[in-house]
Each structure stands twice: as structure tokens, then as C-alpha cells.
Scaffold this active site. Structure first.
Site, mmCIF file in Angstrom:
data_model
loop_
_atom_site.group_PDB
_atom_site.id
_atom_site.type_symbol
_atom_site.label_atom_id
_atom_site.label_comp_id
_atom_site.label_asym_id
_atom_site.label_seq_id
_atom_site.Cartn_x
_atom_site.Cartn_y
_atom_site.Cartn_z
ATOM 1 N N LEU A 97 0.744 -1.029 0.026
ATOM 2 C CA LEU A 97 0.200 -0.048 0.151
ATOM 3 C C LEU A 97 0.835 1.416 -0.078
ATOM 4 O O LEU A 97 0.506 2.352 -0.605
ATOM 5 C CB LEU A 97 -1.049 0.223 1.379
ATOM 6 C CG LEU A 97 -2.096 -1.383 1.061
ATOM 7 C CD1 LEU A 97 -2.577 -1.029 3.137
ATOM 8 C CD2 LEU A 97 -2.777 -1.275 0.197
ATOM 9 N N ASP A 218 -1.435 18.858 12.788
ATOM 10 C CA ASP A 218 -1.656 18.733 11.084
ATOM 11 C C ASP A 218 -2.455 18.483 10.155
ATOM 12 O O ASP A 218 -2.097 16.887 9.742
ATOM 13 C CB ASP A 218 -0.431 17.617 10.890
ATOM 14 C CG ASP A 218 0.907 17.017 10.193
ATOM 15 O OD1 ASP A 218 0.458 18.770 8.803
ATOM 16 O OD2 ASP A 218 1.167 16.566 9.825
#
Length: 525
Positions: A97, A218
Site C-alpha cells: 500500500l 497537522d
């Protein structure tokens, strides 16, 4: 057509900051209840007498009360008859992935014990790479502490964590919907009702973190994943700060520049209000195709964040314009969400007037995008440059010294949900015999630099209580229609129709004009 560059995201990068793409991770550390000692000889003898009474016409099995049954504690150890050893061999590698400097992220299937056959994402990190950099060790510590503490429908779950001599393994829920960034890449911009849905779910996740004294710091499209139904899952907690409550500030310079609040850039001290600025920047990105302030380099971007006017496209509704102006206030104290109401202040804004918050939290509201998945193993929402690779977990050929390994004490974890699923297999009805107890880039985020080497994995208040400096205030002005630059494309930006759920495949890039997103923010394909 120029396109966005993939930025730091979820599965596509196991290393923590300076990398092509970044994935989510969290490390739990809980002490499982130890199983009680084996039953005494007297207890066993009592059980024998009970059986004998049954054999000679004594009381029937359903006439016994629970007092005749021995109680035992359900734990990883007891239910697995001396515990299920979680190790790499418990998982079959299916696909890659993501890949980064510190390791890889695989799609895996569990092949032994509890959860056999279930699909997960397995993040593999190299210990030697992590311990070389105190900041990366701090990132791992922050994620571990936070994901140990928080459980929320819109925050990612970690199921297992274990380690070998040279590697750390994090078994995460597999979020087959991919990154929200990919949806923005496909659509170019979102309609307001689409943005409203995602922003509402994100606001609930942020509010939950703030209740725990955690600021996120973030927020960006790459750190927001979608599950198989299309609901939001907030990921990547490496830049979070704990123990930030009312009146407390911190001064660490960290985040992703385009979404960073002015008070972080000015190092004047910041609190949870920075997350609401970032939500405003994310909202602007969703509705216009780029963050509100971008420049050719970091310095110019920072200058714009601190000084430039906020240009609002004319096609935005009055509610959207008002929310953006209130979230993107340079004065943190007057920013929406900065007050005692926190997320409640944001959620009460008219932009969210159509949201039923109880149903949203219960995930009963249908998402605007539902991933078109062929199976549980579908990886179509992930970058094919990774998924077409052959999944191989390289041999664990490196080990750390005993002192270096002290950093990773308390790493191993089994999620409570796993124990609950095993517990359900046990019947607690009275038995004839009582149960026995078992025996035995320019887009690279800026990382926080504060770290105490002796702190390791322990928790505790570490927030700075220093008085913040008084920030220089520049007025935030908003533009009218006359300030919109439409000469490049010959037409102003406008919302596009989006695919409704279950009405056909995803559209490809649909933005009708040259992207306003700077080159370093676009995906390289």
C-alpha cells in the site's frame, strides 16, 4: 493538465516526516490482566463431588445457581490458553500500500487465531532508522500515547502492535476508501454540501481530541482517510501535543506550512485554536482547489499567511464566506472555536445548519462519496505504483543493543475489541462442571524538535506554561469579486457537479481550468 502532487499521506509512507508520502500509525501499550492461578485441589475436589451428585440423581444442571460456577478473568492470556503469540507469520501479505525510507505498509490477511481471515493494513518500521533520529522517536511516542487514549468513530483504530529484534509492526484497520486527497484530486473542488459533510465529521474528531487535552496540528487532506462506507478517519498523530488545556500553550514549530496557523509560524505560543485555523485552510482547499495562502517557496508562503488578504471566490455562499473568515482570523483569541465552546462554536455556525450531529456521530448520514469496491481486499483507491508491486517483507537482519531497545518497551498491544470478540464465544450459562481457569519535499511537514531522551514511552504533562509573546497583528482582509483573477482561464472558478452515491464510477479530473494549486502541491503522475 497539471495536477496535484501527492503530499504526505496515510498508507503510502511508513517513515514519519521527510518522505514521498506518509501513513497513519498508532502504538498502544496496555497491561492485560494476568490470569489467575490454576484452581486449588480443594476446588477440583469440589467439582468432582458435584459431578458425582449428578450421576446419582442429584440436582439437575439447570437448578444450579451462578454461585456454583467459578468466575475467571477474560484476557488475552486466558482465552488463548497461554497467549496467542502475535508475530509476522500470523499475517499473509496481499498487496503493498505504501513505501518509504523507514519501511513499508502492506495489505494483509490474518491467518491464525482471533480475526482469522480479516483484512488489515500492516505498517512495518525499521527500529534502527527510528532511533537514529530523536524527532522520529518522539513521533512514535506521541502516536502511541494518543491512540492509547482516544477511541472515536472518526479516528483510526489500531488492532495489534508487536515487534521483532529489528522491526516494529503496527496492525491497523484497513481503510479501503483511501485518502480524502484522492477525492480532491479526482473532483478538483467540492460542492459545499460535500465539503460540509467532511468538515462536520472532522470537527467532531478534533473536538474529541481537544476534550482529551490534545491538539492535532497537522490537519490536511493527506491525513484524512475514508473507510469502506466513505466516512472520515483522522490519521497520523505524530505532530500532536498532549496536556494542552485551557490557559496552556506550547511553542513547538511544527506542521505543514500551508495549513499552519500564524501563531505557530510566529512562535508566539499556541493552543487548540490552531486546529480551527487548519480546518479553515482545509475548507478553503476543498472549495477552491488550493490552500488559502501559497507561494513559490516556504518563505513566501509564510509571508502570505502572516500578511496577505484572504481572497474569497464569488461563487461561495454567504455562510461559507462567513465561516472561512471566522476560522481564518489571525488573532487566535477571536478565532471561531477558540472560546470555551471549542468544537461546539464551530458546529453551531449556519454553514452546518443542515447537519444532524447525533446521526452524524452514529454514522447514519450517507457520505457524498461511497467507494466502489469489488471486495474486502479492493485496493483501487490506492496508488497503483505501490499496489502492483510484489509484497515482500525483507528479512529481519538487524538488531539493536539492549539499551537502544529500551525505547520500545511497552510496545506490544492487543485491542480490547479482539478480546471482546473472543469473550462472546464463551457461554456463561451454568454447566454441570464449573469451568476451569487456564494455566499460564517543499511540502515536507515541519517536525517538532523538542524531545527528552529519558522520557521514552511514559506519559505525563509536558506542556509549556510560558507566557506567550504578544503576536504582531496584521488585519485579515477579504477580497470582493473585483479582486478575483479570472484572466488565466477566461472564466471564474465555480463548483462542479459531483457524482452522487451509487450513480456510477468516479469521475476523473474534472477541474475545468488550469489548477491554481502551486506545482509543489500537485500530484506527480
Amino acid at each position: 493538465m497539471r495536477r496535484r502532487r501527492r503530499r504526505d499521506g496515510f498508507y503510502p509512507a511508513p517513515d514519519f516526516r521527510d518522505r514521498e508520502a506518509e501513513d497513519m500509525a498508532g502504538v498502544f501499550d496496555i497491561d492485560l490482566d494476568q490470569p489467575e492461578d490454576a484452581g486449588s485441589e480443594d476446588e477440583l475436589e469440589e467439582g468432582g463431588q458435584l459431578n458425582e451428585s449428578m450421576d446419582h440423581g442429584g440436582v439437575g444442571p439447570y437448578e444450579l445457581g451462578m454461585e456454583h460456577c467459578e468466575k475467571f478473568e477474560i484476557s488475552e492470556t486466558s482465552v488463548n490458553r497461554g497467549p496467542e503469540k502475535i508475530r509476522p507469520e500470523c499475517f499473509e501479505l496481499l498487496r503493498v500500500l505504501g513505501k518509504g525510507g523507514y519501511g513499508k505498509v502492506f495489505q494483509v490477511r490474518k491467518v491464525t487465531g482471533a480475526n482469522t481471515g480479516k483484512i488489515f493494513a500492516m505498517k512495518v518500521l525499521k527500529k534502527a532508522m527510528i532511533v537514529r533520529n530523536a524527532k522520529d522517536t518522539a513521533h512514535t511516542k506521541a502516536e502511541r500515547n494518543i491512540l492509547e487514549e482516544v477511541k472515536h468513530p472518526f479516528i483510526v483504530d489500531l488492532i495489534y502492535a508487536f515487534q521483532t529484534g529489528g522491526k516494529l509492526y503496527l496492525i491497523l484497520e484497513y481503510l479501503s476508501g483511501g485518502e480524502l486527497f484522492m477525492q480532491l484530486e479526482r473532483e478538483g473542488i467540492f460542492m459545499e454540501d460535500t465539503a460540509c459533510f467532511y468538515l462536520a465529521e472532522i470537527s467532531m474528531a478534533l473536538g474529541h481530541l481537544h476534550q482529551k487535552g490534545i491538539i492535532y496540528r497537522d490537519l490536511k487532506p493527506e491525513n484524512i482517510m475514508l473507510n469502506h462506507q466513505g466516512h472520515v478517519k483522522l490519521t497520523d498523530f505524530g505532530l500532536c501535543k498532549e496536556s494542552i488545556h485551557d490557559g496552556t500553550v506550547t511553542h513547538t514549530f511544527c506542521g505543514t506550512i500551508e495549513y499552519m496557523a500564524p501563531e505557530i509560524l510566529m512562535r508566539s505560543g499556541h493552543n487548540r485554536a490552531v486546529d480551527w485555523w487548519s480546518l479553515g485552510a482545509l475548507m478553503y482547499d476543498m472549495l477552491t482547489g488550493a490552500p488559502p495562502f501559497t507561494g513559490e517557496n516556504r518563505k513566501k508562503t509564510i509571508d502570505k499567511i502572516l500578511k496577505c488578504k484572504l481572497n474569497l471566490p464569488p461563487y461561495l455562499t454567504q455562510e461559507a464566506r462567513d465561516l472561512l473568515k471566522k476560522l481564518l482570523k489571525r488573532n487566535a483569541a477571536s478565532r471561531l472555536g477558540a472560546g470555551p465552546g471549542d468544537a461546539g462554536e464551530v458546529q453551531a455556525h449556519p454553514f452546518f445548519r443542515h447537519i444532524n450531529w447525533e446521526e452524524l456521530l452514529a454514522r447514519k448520514v450517507e457520505p457524498p462519496f461511497k467507494p466502489l469496491l469489488q471486495s474486502e481486499e479492493d485496493v483501487s483507491q490506492f496508488d497503483s505504483k505501490f499496489t502492483r508491486q510484489t509484497p515482500v517483507d525483507s528479512p529481519d537482519d538487524s538488531t539493536l543493543s539492549e539499551s537502544a531497545n529500551q525505547v520500545f518497551l511497552g510496545f506490544t498491544y492487543v485491542a480490547p475489541s479482539v478480546l471482546e470478540s473472543v469473550k462472546e464465544k464463551f457461554s456463561f450459562e451454568p454447566k454441570i462442571r464449573s469451568p476451569r481457569r487456564f494455566i499460564g519535499s517543499p511540502r515536507t511537514p515541519v517536525s517538532p524538535v523538542k524531545f527528552s531522551p529519558g522520557d521514552f514511552w511514559g506519559r505525563g504533562a509536558s506542556a509549556s506554561t510560558a507566557n506567550p509573546q504578544t503576536p504582531v497583528e496584521y488585519p485579515m482582509e477579504t477580497s470582493g469579486i473585483e479582486q478575483m483573477d479570472v484572466t488565466m482561464s477566461g472564466e471564474a472558478s465555480a463548483p462542479l457537479p459531483i457524482r452522487q452515491p451509487n450513480s456510477g464510477p468516479y469521475k476523473k479530473q474534472a477541474f475545468p481550468m488550469i489548477s491554481k494549486r502551486p506545482e509543489h502541491l500537485r500530484m506527480n503522475l
